[in-house]
Design an enzyme around this catalytic site. Structure first.
Site, PDB file in Angstrom:
ATOM      1  N   HIS A 118       0.681  -1.125  -0.147  1.00 24.37           N
ATOM      2  CA  HIS A 118       0.055   0.017   0.031  1.00 24.37           C
ATOM      3  C   HIS A 118       0.600   1.296   0.009  1.00 24.37           C
ATOM      4  O   HIS A 118       0.183   2.486  -0.086  1.00 24.37           O
ATOM      5  CB  HIS A 118      -0.977   0.153   1.171  1.00 24.37           C
ATOM      6  CG  HIS A 118      -0.273   0.168   2.250  1.00 24.37           C
ATOM      7  ND1 HIS A 118       0.232  -0.901   3.413  1.00 24.37           N
ATOM      8  CD2 HIS A 118       0.071   1.364   3.294  1.00 24.37           C
ATOM      9  CE1 HIS A 118       0.696  -0.424   4.410  1.00 24.37           C
ATOM     10  NE2 HIS A 118       1.055   0.830   4.303  1.00 24.37           N
TER      11      HIS A 118
HETATM   12  C1  UD1 Z   1      -1.314   5.680   5.989  1.00 25.49           C
HETATM   13  C2  UD1 Z   1       0.202   6.127   6.567  1.00 25.49           C
HETATM   14  C3  UD1 Z   1       1.157   5.058   6.224  1.00 25.49           C
HETATM   15  C4  UD1 Z   1       0.724   3.750   7.017  1.00 25.49           C
HETATM   16  C5  UD1 Z   1      -0.889   3.464   6.520  1.00 25.49           C
HETATM   17  C6  UD1 Z   1      -1.175   2.226   7.417  1.00 25.49           C
HETATM   18  C7  UD1 Z   1       0.668   8.423   6.077  1.00 25.49           C
HETATM   19  C8  UD1 Z   1       1.443   9.381   5.406  1.00 25.49           C
HETATM   20  N1  UD1 Z   1       0.741   7.346   5.780  1.00 25.49           N
HETATM   21  O1  UD1 Z   1      -1.316   5.314   4.645  1.00 25.49           O
HETATM   22  O2  UD1 Z   1       2.346   5.420   6.721  1.00 25.49           O
HETATM   23  O3  UD1 Z   1       1.697   2.550   6.425  1.00 25.49           O
HETATM   24  O4  UD1 Z   1      -1.680   4.435   6.691  1.00 25.49           O
HETATM   25  O5  UD1 Z   1      -2.379   1.668   6.623  1.00 25.49           O
HETATM   26  O6  UD1 Z   1      -0.204   8.896   7.327  1.00 25.49           O
HETATM   27  N2  UD1 Z   1      -8.880   4.789   2.648  1.00 25.49           N
HETATM   28  C9  UD1 Z   1      -9.951   4.236   2.665  1.00 25.49           C
HETATM   29  N3  UD1 Z   1     -10.444   3.912   3.881  1.00 25.49           N
HETATM   30  C10 UD1 Z   1      -9.552   4.202   4.894  1.00 25.49           C
HETATM   31  C11 UD1 Z   1      -8.458   4.547   4.839  1.00 25.49           C
HETATM   32  C12 UD1 Z   1      -8.056   4.993   3.705  1.00 25.49           C
HETATM   33  O7  UD1 Z   1     -10.867   4.384   1.773  1.00 25.49           O
HETATM   34  O8  UD1 Z   1     -10.388   3.613   6.261  1.00 25.49           O
HETATM   35  C13 UD1 Z   1      -8.177   5.357   1.521  1.00 25.49           C
HETATM   36  C14 UD1 Z   1      -8.718   6.817   1.107  1.00 25.49           C
HETATM   37  O9  UD1 Z   1      -8.931   6.804  -0.280  1.00 25.49           O
HETATM   38  C15 UD1 Z   1      -7.338   7.313   1.121  1.00 25.49           C
HETATM   39  C16 UD1 Z   1      -6.275   6.453   0.987  1.00 25.49           C
HETATM   40  O10 UD1 Z   1      -6.850   5.093   1.184  1.00 25.49           O
HETATM   41  O11 UD1 Z   1      -7.385   8.764   0.520  1.00 25.49           O
HETATM   42  C17 UD1 Z   1      -4.830   6.755   1.763  1.00 25.49           C
HETATM   43  O12 UD1 Z   1      -5.267   6.855   3.176  1.00 25.49           O
HETATM   44  P1  UD1 Z   1      -4.138   7.598   4.277  1.00 25.49           P
HETATM   45  O13 UD1 Z   1      -4.653   7.424   5.312  1.00 25.49           O
HETATM   46  O14 UD1 Z   1      -4.223   9.110   3.337  1.00 25.49           O
HETATM   47  O15 UD1 Z   1      -2.910   6.779   3.881  1.00 25.49           O
HETATM   48  P2  UD1 Z   1      -2.470   5.558   3.818  1.00 25.49           P
HETATM   49  O16 UD1 Z   1      -2.118   4.999   2.428  1.00 25.49           O
HETATM   50  O17 UD1 Z   1      -3.534   4.543   4.543  1.00 25.49           O
HETATM   51  N1  UDP Z   2      -2.985  -5.948   9.231  1.00 24.45           N
HETATM   52  C1  UDP Z   2      -4.064  -6.566   9.405  1.00 24.45           C
HETATM   53  N2  UDP Z   2      -4.792  -6.878   8.399  1.00 24.45           N
HETATM   54  C2  UDP Z   2      -4.601  -6.334   7.091  1.00 24.45           C
HETATM   55  C3  UDP Z   2      -3.331  -5.848   6.758  1.00 24.45           C
HETATM   56  C4  UDP Z   2      -2.507  -5.489   7.944  1.00 24.45           C
HETATM   57  O1  UDP Z   2      -4.513  -6.571  10.659  1.00 24.45           O
HETATM   58  O2  UDP Z   2      -5.349  -6.771   6.272  1.00 24.45           O
HETATM   59  C5  UDP Z   2      -2.019  -5.495  10.287  1.00 24.45           C
HETATM   60  C6  UDP Z   2      -0.655  -6.390  10.390  1.00 24.45           C
HETATM   61  O3  UDP Z   2      -0.834  -7.300  11.127  1.00 24.45           O
HETATM   62  C7  UDP Z   2      -0.112  -5.116  11.283  1.00 24.45           C
HETATM   63  C8  UDP Z   2      -0.567  -3.733  10.770  1.00 24.45           C
HETATM   64  O4  UDP Z   2      -1.845  -4.033  10.268  1.00 24.45           O
HETATM   65  O5  UDP Z   2      -0.075  -5.275  12.435  1.00 24.45           O
HETATM   66  C9  UDP Z   2       0.430  -3.269   9.854  1.00 24.45           C
HETATM   67  O6  UDP Z   2      -0.499  -2.018   9.173  1.00 24.45           O
HETATM   68  P1  UDP Z   2      -0.086  -1.363   7.957  1.00 24.45           P
HETATM   69  O7  UDP Z   2       0.133  -2.518   6.928  1.00 24.45           O
HETATM   70  O8  UDP Z   2      -1.482  -0.863   7.411  1.00 24.45           O
HETATM   71  O9  UDP Z   2       0.710  -0.176   8.201  1.00 24.45           O
HETATM   72  P2  UDP Z   2       2.481  -0.058   8.311  1.00 24.45           P
HETATM   73  O10 UDP Z   2       2.701  -1.240   9.274  1.00 24.45           O
HETATM   74  O11 UDP Z   2       3.012  -0.313   7.094  1.00 24.45           O
HETATM   75  O12 UDP Z   2       2.451   1.621   8.910  1.00 24.45           O
END
Ligand code: UD1
Ligand code: UDP
Length: 362
Positions: A203
């Protein structure tokens, strides 16, 4: 008695802060839990409160689908009224929620604590790296997961208030693993046998926001499955799912028979999937760490990592997203000896953080 304000907002913050929140709740201080609303889908947010038996936030804000700069600005505006009453503000990790909380504490002159301080990819093109540096520069209490993280902070002249406490990812995992094994039926539902599949999460902005890179990554997944001779289970982050649609790549993803796309899973299902996987393929931070605990080898689909401890013990290799390189890395990691020691501590991180917070508040 002091007042602690803990700010969370995304999936990894909920998971890794759940044990810290529980430990802080046991202190003789007021503890206010704030959710920025950065993640909001049921499968990115609520499910983790249920799986981890985490209490409701005291303040829940909404931030749906805002661009990054407005996530920071809006969170600062939303949380200001709560943070102003804090003696100590606690943030975790490297998200836009983290940096908003850190800036707010600094502007209000409150003590700031940062959990998972000091980890560095040394790649400032990543939004997360900038968020980490800012949060660390502003923090008074820096909870570094490893000695490497502490050394990174020293390099940036951050020396005071640093404690090496391990990573609460292990606390979370240990508190939930037995339950996951008992309750999760994900292997049965997906008709999988232990070590009979790879698990993939993907992601990162740099990997999924560009159509050519995302198309190449699909080729890499196909090559990885072929190299392992196993199917790939791919719980898709909404960012990736939306981009596959936006770039017209959904159909192509559907043609890769060995790639089984599923909804994001809850935490218990993910623990079960990881524990029994032959290999983890990921660009996520948390999965690199969790693989170490399970002694399941990992191939990281990035050019760098802020988790170098995982590389030096051979639990993990960096492979980028070029298909031949990913396939070679998969072959190598499938054969690696699973004898390493997890470098992220023994599950006492939350207790250590709570004890330092307690001493600070006096
Ligand atoms: C964010 C964090 C990243 C982390 C990730 C965990 C920042 C800069 N990045 O990235 O470090 O690894 O979370 O998963 O804060 N969206 C949905 N539903 C949700 C959440 C997100 O549809 O519940 C979609 C939306 O279109 C949104 C996009 O995902 O615009 C990105 O979400 P965002 O929270 O901005 O960043 P992540 O890629 O989730
Ligand atoms: N995770 C989860 N379900 C998923 C993907 C990730 O429960 O479908 C959990 C995973 O076990 C870990 C955390 O989410 O504990 C990692 O989050 P994510 O990959 O969103 O963010 P990052 O670690 O890259 O910041």
């Amino acid at each position: 008695m002091g007042r602690i304000v803990t700010i969370i907002g995304t999936r990894p913050e909920i998971i890794k802060m759940a044990p810290v929140v529980k430990a802080l709740d046991r202190l003789p201080h007021e503890h206010v839990l704030v959710h920025s609303g950065q993640h909001y889908d049921m499968l990115m947010d609520r499910i983790f409160f249920e799986d981890m038996r985490l209490r409701e936030p005291d303040h829940q804000f909404a931030l749906q689908d805002q661009p990054p700069h407005l996530q920071v600005a809006t969170t600062m505006r939303h949380v200001a009224g709560v943070a102003v009453g804090a003696d100590l503000v606690l943030v975790h990790g490297d998200t836009n929620t983290t940096v908003a909380g850190a800036l707010l504490a600094n502007k209000l002159g409150r003590v700031l604590g940062h959990v998972e301080a000091g980890i560095r990819s040394f790649d400032k093109t990543m939004p997360e790296e900038v968020n980490r540096i800012v949060a660390d520069q502003l923090s008074d209490l820096l909870f570094a997961p490893t000695p490497t993280a502490r050394d990174n902070l020293r390099q940036e002249n951050v020396r005071r208030g640093v404690s090496v406490v391990g990573n609460s990812v292990i606390d979370a995992l240990r508190a939930n693993l037995a339950l996951a094994v008992r309750r999760s039926d994900i292997l049965e539902k997906l008709d999988l046998r232990p070590r009979g599949y790879l698990v993939l999460t993907f992601h990162r902005a740099e990997n999924v926001d560009d159509p050519k890179r995302l198309a190449r990554a699909l080729r890499a997944f196909e090559a990885a499955a072929k190299a392992a001779g196993l199917p790939i289970i791919f719980p898709i982050h909404p960012r990736t799912a939306k981009n596959l649609r936006r770039f017209g790549l959904e159909k192509r993803a559907g043609t890769i028979e060995s790639l089984r796309r599923i909804e994001p899973t809850g935490y218990l299902d993910m623990l079960r999937l990881e524990k029994d996987a032959a290999l983890i393929l990921t660009d996520s931070g948390g999965l690199q760490e969790e693989g170490c605990y399970f002694r399941v080898p990992c191939v990281t689909l990035r050019e760098n990592t802020e988790r170098p401890e995982t590389l030096s013990i051979h639990a993990n290799v960096l492979a980028g997203t070029e298909p031949a390189r990913v396939a070679a890395a998969v072959r190598r990691q499938m054969a690696v000896a699973r004898t390493w020691r997890n470098p992220y501590g023994n599950g006492t991180t939350s207790r250590r953080i709570a004890s330092i917070v307690d001493k600070t508040l006096g």
